[in-house]
Scaffold this motif. Structure first.
Motif, PDB file in Angstrom:
ATOM      1  N   LEU A  15      30.538  16.903  52.942  1.00  0.00           N
ATOM      2  CA  LEU A  15      30.387  16.065  54.126  1.00  0.00           C
ATOM      3  C   LEU A  15      31.743  15.826  54.786  1.00  0.00           C
ATOM      4  O   LEU A  15      31.915  16.009  55.996  1.00  0.00           O
ATOM      5  N   PHE A  16      32.720  15.426  53.975  1.00  0.00           N
ATOM      6  CA  PHE A  16      34.035  15.129  54.533  1.00  0.00           C
ATOM      7  C   PHE A  16      34.702  16.384  55.073  1.00  0.00           C
ATOM      8  O   PHE A  16      35.299  16.369  56.163  1.00  0.00           O
ATOM      9  N   ALA A  17      34.616  17.494  54.326  1.00  0.00           N
ATOM     10  CA  ALA A  17      35.267  18.728  54.768  1.00  0.00           C
ATOM     11  C   ALA A  17      34.665  19.226  56.076  1.00  0.00           C
ATOM     12  O   ALA A  17      35.382  19.706  56.960  1.00  0.00           O
ATOM     13  N   THR A  18      33.347  19.107  56.223  1.00  0.00           N
ATOM     14  CA  THR A  18      32.700  19.539  57.458  1.00  0.00           C
ATOM     15  C   THR A  18      33.100  18.639  58.623  1.00  0.00           C
ATOM     16  O   THR A  18      33.365  19.112  59.734  1.00  0.00           O
ATOM     17  N   ALA A  19      33.162  17.332  58.371  1.00  0.00           N
ATOM     18  CA  ALA A  19      33.589  16.398  59.418  1.00  0.00           C
ATOM     19  C   ALA A  19      35.040  16.650  59.807  1.00  0.00           C
ATOM     20  O   ALA A  19      35.400  16.604  60.991  1.00  0.00           O
ATOM     21  N   ALA A  20      35.887  16.934  58.818  1.00  0.00           N
ATOM     22  CA  ALA A  20      37.293  17.218  59.108  1.00  0.00           C
ATOM     23  C   ALA A  20      37.426  18.481  59.940  1.00  0.00           C
ATOM     24  O   ALA A  20      38.242  18.559  60.865  1.00  0.00           O
ATOM     25  N   ARG A  21      36.602  19.494  59.632  1.00  0.00           N
ATOM     26  CA  ARG A  21      36.627  20.730  60.411  1.00  0.00           C
ATOM     27  C   ARG A  21      36.175  20.454  61.850  1.00  0.00           C
ATOM     28  O   ARG A  21      36.756  20.974  62.805  1.00  0.00           O
ATOM     29  N   ALA A  22      35.140  19.647  62.006  1.00  0.00           N
ATOM     30  CA  ALA A  22      34.667  19.308  63.348  1.00  0.00           C
ATOM     31  C   ALA A  22      35.735  18.546  64.120  1.00  0.00           C
ATOM     32  O   ALA A  22      35.958  18.787  65.314  1.00  0.00           O
ATOM     33  N   ALA A  23      36.412  17.605  63.445  1.00  0.00           N
ATOM     34  CA  ALA A  23      37.471  16.839  64.103  1.00  0.00           C
ATOM     35  C   ALA A  23      38.624  17.735  64.528  1.00  0.00           C
ATOM     36  O   ALA A  23      39.242  17.536  65.576  1.00  0.00           O
ATOM     37  N   ALA A  24      38.913  18.748  63.711  1.00  0.00           N
ATOM     38  CA  ALA A  24      40.051  19.614  63.986  1.00  0.00           C
ATOM     39  C   ALA A  24      39.743  20.704  65.002  1.00  0.00           C
ATOM     40  O   ALA A  24      40.587  21.052  65.824  1.00  0.00           O
ATOM     41  N   GLU A  25      38.531  21.263  64.948  1.00  0.00           N
ATOM     42  CA  GLU A  25      38.244  22.466  65.716  1.00  0.00           C
ATOM     43  C   GLU A  25      37.292  22.255  66.897  1.00  0.00           C
ATOM     44  O   GLU A  25      37.236  23.096  67.796  1.00  0.00           O
ATOM     45  N   VAL A  26      36.526  21.171  66.892  1.00  0.00           N
ATOM     46  CA  VAL A  26      35.507  20.991  67.932  1.00  0.00           C
ATOM     47  C   VAL A  26      35.878  19.883  68.909  1.00  0.00           C
ATOM     48  O   VAL A  26      35.825  20.073  70.130  1.00  0.00           O
ATOM     49  N   LEU A  27      36.248  18.733  68.398  1.00  0.00           N
ATOM     50  CA  LEU A  27      36.532  17.588  69.270  1.00  0.00           C
ATOM     51  C   LEU A  27      37.920  17.705  69.895  1.00  0.00           C
ATOM     52  O   LEU A  27      38.880  18.088  69.219  1.00  0.00           O
ATOM     53  N   PRO A  28      38.028  17.373  71.173  1.00  0.00           N
ATOM     54  CA  PRO A  28      39.367  17.315  71.765  1.00  0.00           C
ATOM     55  C   PRO A  28      40.141  16.160  71.147  1.00  0.00           C
ATOM     56  O   PRO A  28      39.550  15.158  70.735  1.00  0.00           O
TER      57      PRO A  28
END
Length: 198
Positions: A15-28
């Motif tokens: 859960l955390f790793a996926t959220a971290a990836r989203a924060a890094a690669e998807v969200l401005p």
């Protein structure tokens, strides 16, 4: 999922790793802010399911105050909420309803950047993130309370583990959530909660 299907289970690490990836690669990246300034807000219209906690955590990791909204709400209610919190980014559902939500938000608040987590939810969350994609601050940001900066890296090339992508600790006095009342007696009102309160 049908009643006969096996429920999907994720570990806290995934859960955390996926959220971290989203924060890094998807969200401005969220702009830095102080406690006496309006917070950068990310509105989340994601439906219930595994994608919802990923979206919430990703927004917080990326430095945004989180504004949970409901994709099925009328465009007028969404517009009222957006007028109050002025989201910089909107996380839309990855499901078919995301197209409907996108159409509503295009009318309600066209100024926001819209994203989905569809790609990152399907990726291997354990795979390392290219540093160039992770927006890692070379000096680790401004320290506690700066509201900006990723964990320090010694190089701008190579990769880092997804779970290692962390922002500096937020100032407890800054906003973490903007939650709206039902609006049953009039216009929905946004209530701001700080990191200290949550």
């Amino acid at each position: 999922a049908s009643p006969a299907s096996k429920p999907v289970q994720w570990s806290y690490h995934r859960l955390f790793a996926t959220a971290a990836r989203a924060a890094a690669e998807v969200l401005p990246p969220a702009p830095p802010h102080q406690a006496d300034q309006p917070p950068p807000v990310a509105a989340v219209l994601v439906e219930e399911g595994l994608e919802l906690p990923v979206a919430y955590l990703a927004c917080l990791l990326a430095g945004y105050a989180l504004a949970p909204l409901t994709a099925s709400d009328p465009a007028s209610r969404l517009a009222s909420a957006c007028e109050q919190c002025a989201p910089l980014v909107v996380v839309l559902p990855s499901s078919h309803s995301g197209h409907v939500a996108a159409a509503k938000m295009a009318v309600a608040w066209p100024a926001a950047v819209t994203v989905t987590l569809e790609a990152v939810m399907a990726e291997d969350s354990a795979a390392p993130i290219p540093i160039a994609h992770a927006r890692v601050h070379p000096t680790g940001g401004g320290g506690r309370g700066s509201g900006s900066g990723w964990a320090a890296a010694t190089s701008t090339t190579g990769t880092i583990p997804a779970a290692a992508v962390l922002r500096t600790s937020p100032d407890p006095a800054t906003a973490s959530h903007v939650v709206f009342t039902s609006g049953s007696t009039g216009r929905p009102k946004g209530c701001v909660a700080t990191h200290a309160a949550t």
